[in-house]
Design a protein around this motif. Structure first.
Motif, PDB file in Angstrom:
ATOM      1  N   SER A   1       0.815  -1.207   0.000  1.00  0.00           N
ATOM      2  CA  SER A   1       0.000   0.000   0.000  1.00  0.00           C
ATOM      3  C   SER A   1       0.849   1.257   0.000  1.00  0.00           C
ATOM      4  O   SER A   1       1.985   1.260   0.502  1.00  0.00           O
ATOM      5  N   LYS A   2       0.299   2.303  -0.581  1.00  0.00           N
ATOM      6  CA  LYS A   2       0.868   3.647  -0.541  1.00  0.00           C
ATOM      7  C   LYS A   2      -0.212   4.559   0.036  1.00  0.00           C
ATOM      8  O   LYS A   2      -1.393   4.435  -0.319  1.00  0.00           O
ATOM      9  N   SER A   3       0.201   5.474   0.915  1.00  0.00           N
ATOM     10  CA  SER A   3      -0.771   6.322   1.596  1.00  0.00           C
ATOM     11  C   SER A   3      -0.653   7.773   1.153  1.00  0.00           C
ATOM     12  O   SER A   3       0.458   8.297   1.007  1.00  0.00           O
ATOM     13  N   ILE A   4      -1.807   8.404   0.958  1.00  0.00           N
ATOM     14  CA  ILE A   4      -1.885   9.834   0.679  1.00  0.00           C
ATOM     15  C   ILE A   4      -2.570  10.480   1.883  1.00  0.00           C
ATOM     16  O   ILE A   4      -3.737  10.193   2.161  1.00  0.00           O
ATOM     17  N   PRO A   5      -1.885  11.325   2.634  1.00  0.00           N
ATOM     18  CA  PRO A   5      -2.457  11.868   3.867  1.00  0.00           C
ATOM     19  C   PRO A   5      -3.714  12.710   3.617  1.00  0.00           C
ATOM     20  O   PRO A   5      -3.794  13.472   2.657  1.00  0.00           O
ATOM     21  N   LEU A   6      -4.688  12.542   4.512  1.00  0.00           N
ATOM     22  CA  LEU A   6      -5.894  13.370   4.537  1.00  0.00           C
ATOM     23  C   LEU A   6      -6.104  13.855   5.963  1.00  0.00           C
ATOM     24  O   LEU A   6      -5.667  13.223   6.920  1.00  0.00           O
ATOM     25  N   THR A   7      -6.820  14.952   6.112  1.00  0.00           N
ATOM     26  CA  THR A   7      -7.112  15.484   7.449  1.00  0.00           C
ATOM     27  C   THR A   7      -8.541  15.191   7.872  1.00  0.00           C
ATOM     28  O   THR A   7      -8.977  15.640   8.929  1.00  0.00           O
ATOM     29  N   SER A   8      -9.272  14.410   7.068  1.00  0.00           N
ATOM     30  CA  SER A   8     -10.656  14.079   7.385  1.00  0.00           C
ATOM     31  C   SER A   8     -10.957  12.675   6.902  1.00  0.00           C
ATOM     32  O   SER A   8     -10.294  12.170   5.982  1.00  0.00           O
ATOM     33  N   SER A   9     -11.934  12.025   7.505  1.00  0.00           N
ATOM     34  CA  SER A   9     -12.292  10.676   7.099  1.00  0.00           C
ATOM     35  C   SER A   9     -13.056  10.701   5.785  1.00  0.00           C
ATOM     36  O   SER A   9     -13.680  11.691   5.412  1.00  0.00           O
ATOM     37  N   THR A  10     -13.020   9.573   5.075  1.00  0.00           N
ATOM     38  CA  THR A  10     -13.617   9.464   3.743  1.00  0.00           C
ATOM     39  C   THR A  10     -15.028   8.897   3.832  1.00  0.00           C
ATOM     40  O   THR A  10     -15.247   7.844   4.421  1.00  0.00           O
ATOM     41  N   ASN A  11     -15.972   9.599   3.221  1.00  0.00           N
ATOM     42  CA  ASN A  11     -17.341   9.086   3.096  1.00  0.00           C
ATOM     43  C   ASN A  11     -17.513   8.231   1.852  1.00  0.00           C
ATOM     44  O   ASN A  11     -18.212   7.220   1.866  1.00  0.00           O
ATOM     45  N   ARG A  12     -16.894   8.653   0.754  1.00  0.00           N
ATOM     46  CA  ARG A  12     -17.042   7.933  -0.510  1.00  0.00           C
ATOM     47  C   ARG A  12     -15.839   8.245  -1.387  1.00  0.00           C
ATOM     48  O   ARG A  12     -15.391   9.392  -1.433  1.00  0.00           O
ATOM     49  N   ILE A  13     -15.321   7.234  -2.077  1.00  0.00           N
ATOM     50  CA  ILE A  13     -14.200   7.431  -2.987  1.00  0.00           C
ATOM     51  C   ILE A  13     -14.477   6.682  -4.282  1.00  0.00           C
ATOM     52  O   ILE A  13     -15.000   5.569  -4.269  1.00  0.00           O
ATOM     53  N   ARG A  14     -14.155   7.298  -5.409  1.00  0.00           N
ATOM     54  CA  ARG A  14     -14.350   6.694  -6.722  1.00  0.00           C
ATOM     55  C   ARG A  14     -13.151   7.009  -7.619  1.00  0.00           C
ATOM     56  O   ARG A  14     -12.595   8.104  -7.575  1.00  0.00           O
ATOM     57  N   ALA A  15     -12.783   6.005  -8.436  1.00  0.00           N
ATOM     58  CA  ALA A  15     -11.631   6.129  -9.330  1.00  0.00           C
ATOM     59  C   ALA A  15     -12.097   6.295 -10.775  1.00  0.00           C
ATOM     60  O   ALA A  15     -13.173   5.831 -11.151  1.00  0.00           O
ATOM     61  N   HIS A  16     -11.265   6.958 -11.561  1.00  0.00           N
ATOM     62  CA  HIS A  16     -11.571   7.169 -12.990  1.00  0.00           C
ATOM     63  C   HIS A  16     -10.261   7.192 -13.755  1.00  0.00           C
ATOM     64  O   HIS A  16      -9.266   7.760 -13.295  1.00  0.00           O
TER      65      HIS A  16
END
Length: 496
Positions: free
Chosen positions: A187-202
């Motif tokens: 895995s590779k991590s991209i830092p965020l300051t908030s939790s994710t509700n929904r994620i989609r790739a394109h």
């Protein structure tokens, strides 16, 4: 149908909307982003009683025969029938998968729960049947509110996904390279300051035709902001030894600040390769963001309005580039045209008395739409029967199929990518179910199933998934599902 102790089961509450799960046990080594769990290790030697849950949630043949003999109720589900997702386990009992019903089954855990994810298409080919399998996914974490800075986007490579020993039909066309491999999670991590509700790739074509497509992600967060990232270098790094991700590559390409509240509706258009994104929030507002010729992003600040509740799901039409649909907590599904100057829905249908949490537009037969609601019912609709709002023919539609098997909210639903009769459903009763809408019983078969009225004949398979939240079919590995909740499951059954 993975193994879980009764104590853990009784402590798990269904997840919906903005509810967050409890933090998972985290390894003291922060660099280890996730690990596969051996589903069949020493737990089989436990003194606890183990219940074998079959494809329809019933026990093995011997116990079934004993319970059937003990039943005195004619034509109803007897008290001794075990139904996965409904029957409560006694103290000391655990669930174990019936390994003969799976072609592949792997579970993996992450430092924090990832309640939304997407599968990334790769260059390894379509219609793959070779084991061990490899796949790529992207997910967003839901860290404890006190540790919001721990949140991240996780770009993952799953490899060494082997077939079950002795699982599946020996006459299967599946190939096996006969390697004795262990599953690997990178895995590779991209830092965020908030939790994710929904994620989609394109994926969008690269300006250099000789290079791989660019993979973008859209992440809707609890903070109400939507981040667009380019994860192409993160994916490439898995197969490029020694490559490093720079801080600049972890920064978002764009931050959408149009929403004033958090939301759960996110979808990229499959018919706009450059990139066209829908996002919807808890205020009932829907915005469109378009990628420009120069590679930037522009959000139209005029929202689409019509819902009286939160936007729970958004999906573009798979066949009409200007059309999309939305599902809401107001119990409606609405169909829109982005060319409309009024920004109002073209069609509005009340499909449930409860929140409509999820929906799925069939890619194979594009007039079919499936929806799932808060009361546990899911339904299939023929959009050709829906009439425009304001016409005399408009009104409450009749679904072409509906099922109330689940007794907790539907949390995810998705059509099989190539078979318009197969649907996968996740629910708050800790199960993922597979359905075959083509199944119909004749009179004789109906008599044979009269003893278990609560089991619809269209139900193909029940998989145990604690706190089941979201699922996706892998578009390039036929019949393979990935589901998330307390942990990830990657599995393929012998029935699909």
């Amino acid at each position: 149908m993975s193994k879980r102790t009764a104590e853990e089961l009784n402590g798990a509450a269904p997840l919906k909307g903005g509810e967050r799960p409890d933090a998972m046990d985290i390894d003291e080594k922060p660099s280890e982003m996730g690990e596969f769990e051996d589903e069949f290790e020493d737990e089989y030697e436990s003194e606890d009683e183990i219940i074998e849950a079959g494809v329809d949630g019933r026990p093995d043949a011997e116990r079934e025969a004993e319970e059937a003999a003990a039943m005195e109720v004619d034509g109803a589900t007897g008290p001794g029938t075990f139904i996965l997702g409904r029957t409560k386990l006694d103290p000391g009992q655990t669930l174990a998968p019936d390994t003969t019903t799976y072609k592949m089954l792997h579970n993996l855990s992450t430092p924090w729960p990832c309640l939304s994810f997407d599968i990334v298409r790769d260059s390894l080919g379509d219609n793959r049947s070779v084991y061990p399998a490899t796949m790529y996914t992207v997910a967003g974490t839901q860290a404890d509110s006190a540790k919001a800075s721990d949140n991240s986007i996780m770009v993952m490579k799953l490899s060494g996904l082997s077939k079950m020993d002795g699982g599946g039909d020996e006459s299967s066309d599946d190939e096996d390279d006969d390697e004795d491999t262990d599953p690997i999670l990178e895995s590779k991590s991209i830092p965020l300051t908030s939790s994710t509700n929904r994620i989609r790739a394109h994926q969008t074509p690269s300006q250099d035709a000789s290079r791989a497509p660019i993979t973008l992600t859209a992440t809707m967060t609890e903070s109400s902001q939507v981040y667009i990232h380019d994860i192409t270098p993160h994916l490439a790094s898995f197969d490029t030894p020694g490559s490093m991700i720079t801080p600049q590559q972890n920064k978002p390409l764009c931050t959408i600040r149009a929403h004033k509240t958090e939301g759960y509706g996110v979808d990229w258009s499959p018919l706009h390769p450059a990139g066209k994104l829908l996002t919807g929030d808890n205020d009932g507002k829907i915005f469109v963001t378009t990628r420009t010729d120069g590679g930037g992003f522009v959000t139209d600040d005029r929202p689409f309005l019509g819902h009286t509740g939160s936007i729970e799901e958004i999906q573009w039409s798979p066949s009409e580039a200007s059309v999309f649909s939305s599902a809401s907590s107001d119990g409606t599904i609405r169909v829109w045209d982005v060319r409309s100057k009024s920004r109002k829905p073209v069609i509005s249908m009340q499909v449930s008395k409860y929140d409509v949490n999820v929906m799925s537009w069939s890619r194979k037969t594009t007039h079919l739409l499936a929806s799932g609601a808060d009361d546990g019912e899911w339904a299939v609709w023929d959009l050709r029967q829906w009439k425009p709002s304001g016409t005399s023919a408009a009104g409450k539609p009749t679904p072409i199929a509906s099922f109330d098997y689940h007794k907790e909210q539907i949390t995810s639903i998705e059509w099989h990518p190539t078979d318009d009769s197969i649907v996968a459903v996740a629910a708050g009763d800790n199960t993922v179910t597979l359905w075959d809408l083509a199944v119909e019983l004749d009179d004789e078969e109906s008599k044979d199933t009269a003893g278990v009225q609560d089991i619809p004949p269209q139900l193909l398979f029940v998989h145990y998934q604690n706190q089941a939240k979201e699922l996706h079919w892998h578009p390039q590995i036929p019949g393979t599902l990935v589901a998330t909740g307390e942990e990830f499951s990657v599995f393929r059954t012998i029935s699909v």
